[in-house]
Design a protein around this motif. Structure first.
Motif, mmCIF file in Angstrom:
data_model
loop_
_atom_site.group_PDB
_atom_site.id
_atom_site.type_symbol
_atom_site.label_atom_id
_atom_site.label_comp_id
_atom_site.label_asym_id
_atom_site.label_seq_id
_atom_site.Cartn_x
_atom_site.Cartn_y
_atom_site.Cartn_z
ATOM 1 N N THR A 125 0.408 -1.324 -0.246
ATOM 2 C CA THR A 125 0.296 0.114 0.341
ATOM 3 C C THR A 125 1.082 0.953 0.228
ATOM 4 O OG1 THR A 125 -2.017 1.218 1.256
ATOM 5 C CG2 THR A 125 -0.108 0.120 2.534
ATOM 6 N N GLN A 126 -0.041 2.041 0.177
ATOM 7 C CA GLN A 126 0.771 3.818 -0.268
ATOM 8 C C GLN A 126 1.844 3.552 1.091
ATOM 9 O OE1 GLN A 126 -1.252 6.557 -3.548
ATOM 10 N NE2 GLN A 126 -2.132 5.439 -2.066
ATOM 11 N N GLY A 127 2.387 4.372 0.802
ATOM 12 C CA GLY A 127 3.358 4.101 3.069
ATOM 13 C C GLY A 127 3.636 2.880 3.547
ATOM 14 N N SER A 128 3.981 1.817 2.643
ATOM 15 C CA SER A 128 3.663 0.475 2.981
ATOM 16 C C SER A 128 5.311 0.593 4.386
ATOM 17 C CB SER A 128 3.904 -0.984 2.259
ATOM 18 O OG SER A 128 4.194 -1.540 3.221
ATOM 19 N N PRO A 129 5.383 -0.025 5.534
ATOM 20 C CA PRO A 129 6.277 -0.141 5.931
ATOM 21 C C PRO A 129 7.726 -0.775 5.263
ATOM 22 C CG PRO A 129 4.091 -0.960 7.550
ATOM 23 C CD PRO A 129 3.270 -0.590 6.273
ATOM 24 N N PHE A 130 7.260 -1.450 5.070
ATOM 25 C CA PHE A 130 8.818 -2.201 3.958
ATOM 26 C C PHE A 130 7.816 -2.887 3.072
ATOM 27 C CE2 PHE A 130 7.574 -5.676 6.700
ATOM 28 C CZ PHE A 130 6.931 -6.726 5.850
ATOM 29 N N ALA A 131 9.180 -3.269 1.718
ATOM 30 C CA ALA A 131 9.064 -3.781 0.813
ATOM 31 C C ALA A 131 8.763 -4.980 0.346
ATOM 32 C CB ALA A 131 9.282 -2.692 -0.148
ATOM 33 N N ALA A 132 7.827 -5.710 -0.032
ATOM 34 C CA ALA A 132 8.671 -7.053 -0.346
ATOM 35 C C ALA A 132 9.626 -7.652 -2.295
ATOM 36 C CB ALA A 132 6.875 -8.085 -0.473
ATOM 37 N N TYR A 133 9.456 -8.823 -1.723
ATOM 38 C CA TYR A 133 10.467 -8.882 -2.763
ATOM 39 C C TYR A 133 10.494 -9.976 -3.792
ATOM 40 C CZ TYR A 133 14.367 -5.256 -2.004
ATOM 41 O OH TYR A 133 15.021 -4.113 -1.872
ATOM 42 N N PHE A 134 10.499 -9.865 -5.053
ATOM 43 C CA PHE A 134 9.825 -10.406 -5.660
ATOM 44 C C PHE A 134 10.761 -11.223 -6.695
ATOM 45 C CE2 PHE A 134 6.152 -7.987 -4.838
ATOM 46 C CZ PHE A 134 5.904 -8.092 -3.845
ATOM 47 N N THR A 135 12.205 -10.896 -6.613
ATOM 48 C CA THR A 135 12.722 -11.520 -7.560
ATOM 49 C C THR A 135 12.888 -13.234 -7.779
ATOM 50 O OG1 THR A 135 14.124 -11.278 -6.327
ATOM 51 C CG2 THR A 135 14.537 -9.117 -7.643
ATOM 52 N N ASP A 136 13.212 -13.520 -9.094
ATOM 53 C CA ASP A 136 13.003 -14.327 -9.546
ATOM 54 C C ASP A 136 14.626 -15.567 -9.198
ATOM 55 O OD1 ASP A 136 11.158 -14.901 -10.796
ATOM 56 O OD2 ASP A 136 11.116 -14.340 -12.689
ATOM 57 N N ALA A 137 15.817 -14.073 -9.247
ATOM 58 C CA ALA A 137 17.287 -14.979 -8.529
ATOM 59 C C ALA A 137 17.841 -13.914 -8.015
ATOM 60 C CB ALA A 137 17.840 -15.891 -9.804
ATOM 61 N N ALA A 138 19.224 -13.906 -7.342
ATOM 62 C CA ALA A 138 19.813 -13.098 -7.027
ATOM 63 C C ALA A 138 21.472 -13.938 -7.323
ATOM 64 C CB ALA A 138 20.119 -13.074 -5.387
ATOM 65 N N VAL A 139 22.514 -12.983 -7.917
ATOM 66 C CA VAL A 139 24.008 -13.875 -8.385
ATOM 67 C C VAL A 139 24.114 -13.709 -7.039
ATOM 68 C CG1 VAL A 139 25.208 -13.483 -10.050
ATOM 69 C CG2 VAL A 139 23.311 -12.822 -10.679
ATOM 70 N N ASN A 140 25.055 -14.926 -7.094
ATOM 71 C CA ASN A 140 26.331 -15.768 -5.649
ATOM 72 C C ASN A 140 27.565 -14.286 -6.171
ATOM 73 O OD1 ASN A 140 28.736 -16.242 -4.227
ATOM 74 N ND2 ASN A 140 26.616 -17.838 -3.808
#
Length: 544
Positions: A373-388
């Protein structure tokens, strides 16, 4: 006077004789018969024969008005809209011709909409090029025109080719006013599919589908949705960088190579589905394979920040990986409760294929992170992958969702739907820890600023619930007047993060004696482990 009258009458008689003589010399031409539009009953109500052809055509459409209220916490920037409105028009053209191989069908659907305000102004549709925004001072980010070729496909002898709904999907939010429960719903994608029908309700489909509409960003620094570089991705030189420790040909670490994680279309998505349809309902089992890829390194720096000398061999390279997802669904027809009643149950699991599980359906897709929502306490992450950053290999995220939706007719004119869904999303701990050690993308260095790393929302595992109910009145056929309410909550699966609603823009740089994160001035920052919101919206819709 009599003389004049006699002359006029004589002249008129003479002209009549001459005209009659000429007319007798002309050939007689019959008018072409009028071909009236004929009803075509082979494919149901509303079809008619296109004059001069054996093709049956049905023209239909929809007009809709929607309004909604969405909870919000901030009024800064483009935030502050609590109400949203949308007017939508739809035009359908369905052409069918009977051939020796069965029915040849072409179907086209166009949708146009004007959308304003909270939530109904969709960032998801804008990111996927189905909408364009207003640019005015008061309208930027809150007014939008939606233009979509929603369907444009051909069906012939088991073949489906064109723009259609993904064959992976099953429930696809059939009972919801606006589809926001957790679960896959890609209503418009480009595909080429073949469906084999085995009789007794069994069928199987193999579909080659456009991967663009299933691409969620890989974790990097310049992904749309990360506040520090929200607009960088729209420039010609946009990049989505992630560091990998660079080694020379001898395997000695010499610096960092920043790889561009923007994905390109190299391989299509492969989707398979097994389906069974009967009087009691339907069942489907589907699976998908989805490629994740990265570009070459754009910048290579020594650990001191200087450029790597020209000609130096730098390894490793970020290789492609393959995400995958599976889904099972059941639909039960329940006429013994009331005519028209039915129940959907569905579950999906995936690795590196978050859009197939639909975990981001409520909050927003085609972005690395977003608040609910607008002004949410934090952002949720949806990335498919992260590079080591040590190995240069992708660590795929995992996600799963379940949803149940029940439609009940109180009377033939009044119906209600109850929707409940739950899901979880998890990221590889190794990449998060290593990226944090490199002070990457705001994760913070765990040695110099342990608070920033421990209380960062980036790549944090979360769970989510979306539940709601609706009531719809249809006083006459094809007219719906309804209202729907939804509740959403996102929980961290461990730990806490800085509450950006109560301390917007504050970044922890350390911990006090009690282990509470503090800012640069030593002030303790508020933390939280969940974010929730609700929405109410209504609709008036006429189909024809």
């Amino acid at each position: 006077m009599k003389l004049v009258k006699s002359l006029l009458l004589g002249s008129a008689a003479g002209l009549t004789v001459v005209a009659g003589a000429h007319a007798a010399d002309l050939p007689i031409k019959k008018a072409a018969p009028v071909e009236y539009v004929r009803v075509c009953s082979a494919y149901g109500a509303g079809f008619f024969f296109v004059p001069g052809t054996d093709t049956c055509l049905r023209v239909s459409g929809r007009a809709r008005f929607e309004a909604g209220y969405s909870q919000g916490y901030q009024r800064g920037g483009n935030n502050g809209d609590l109400m949203g409105y949308r007017g939508l028009g739809r035009l359908n053209l369905d052409a069918r011709t009977q051939t020796a191989y069965g029915t040849l069908r072409a179907f086209v659907r166009f949708e146009l909409a004007s959308r304003t305000g909270a939530y109904l102004n969709s960032g998801t549709q804008q990111r996927i090029a189905n909408a364009f925004p207003a640019l005015g001072v008061d309208t930027f980010g809150r007014a939008q025109q939606y233009v979509n070729v929603d369907k444009a496909f051909i069906q012939f002898a088991g073949l489906t080719a064109g723009r259609a709904a993904s064959f992976y999907d099953f429930y696809a939010h059939d009972f919801e006013i606006i589809g926001t429960s957790l679960g896959s719903d890609v209503a418009s994608t480009n595909l080429l599919a073949y469906t084999a029908t085995f009789g007794n309700g069994f069928s199987a489909t193999l579909s080659v589908e456009d991967p663009t509409f299933r691409k969620n960003p890989l974790f990097g620094t310049a992904t749309a949705g990360n506040a520090a570089s929200q607009f960088a991705v729209f420039t010609a030189a946009a990049t989505n960088l992630s560091p990998v420790i660079a080694t020379n040909a001898a395997g000695v670490p010499i610096g960092e190579a920043f790889y561009d994680l923007r994905q390109t279309n190299r391989m299509p998505d492969f989707v398979g589905a097994l389906r069974y349809d009967a009087a009691w309902g339907s069942a489907q089992l589907s699976a998908a394979v989805h490629e994740l890829n990265a570009q070459n390194a754009t910048t290579v720096l020594t650990f001191g920040g200087a450029a790597i000398p020209a000609g130096t061999v730098v390894t490793p390279r970020v290789n492609s990986e393959y995400g995958w997802a599976v889904q099972g669904g059941l639909k039960f027809n329940l006429p013994f409760i009331a005519a028209g009643d039915s129940l959907y149950l569905q579950g999906s699991y995936g690795e590196g294929a978050q859009i197939y599980t639909g975990y981001s359906q409520y909050i927003g897709t085609y972005t690395a992170s977003a608040g609910n929502t607008q002004g949410s306490p934090f952002a949720a992450y949806f990335t498919d992958a992260a590079v080591n950053p040590l190995t240069g290999k992708m660590e795929l995220s995992t996600s799963w969702t379940v949803v149940g939706s029940y439609l009940h007719y109180w009377t033939p004119e009044v119906r209600s739907a109850i929707i409940g869904s739950y899901g979880e999303m998890s990221f590889g701990k190794t990449s998060r820890n290593l990226l944090g050690a490199l002070n990457f993308n705001g994760l913070g260095n765990p040695v110099n600023s342990p608070g920033a790393f421990a209380y960062s929302a980036a790549l944090r595992d979360t769970s989510q619930i979306v539940a709601g109910a609706s009531i719809i009145w249809s006083p006459v056929k094809d007219l719906d007047i309804g209202v729907e309410g939804l509740y959403n909550r996102v929980d961290l699966k461990g730990g806490r993060v800085v509450d950006q609603n109560k301390a917007p823009g504050q970044v922890p740089v350390g911990l006090n004696a009690a282990g509470v994160p503090t800012n640069a001035n030593g002030v303790a920052l508020p933390t939280t482990n969940y974010a929730d919101t609700f929405q109410v919206r209504m609709r008036v819709q006429r189909d024809f």
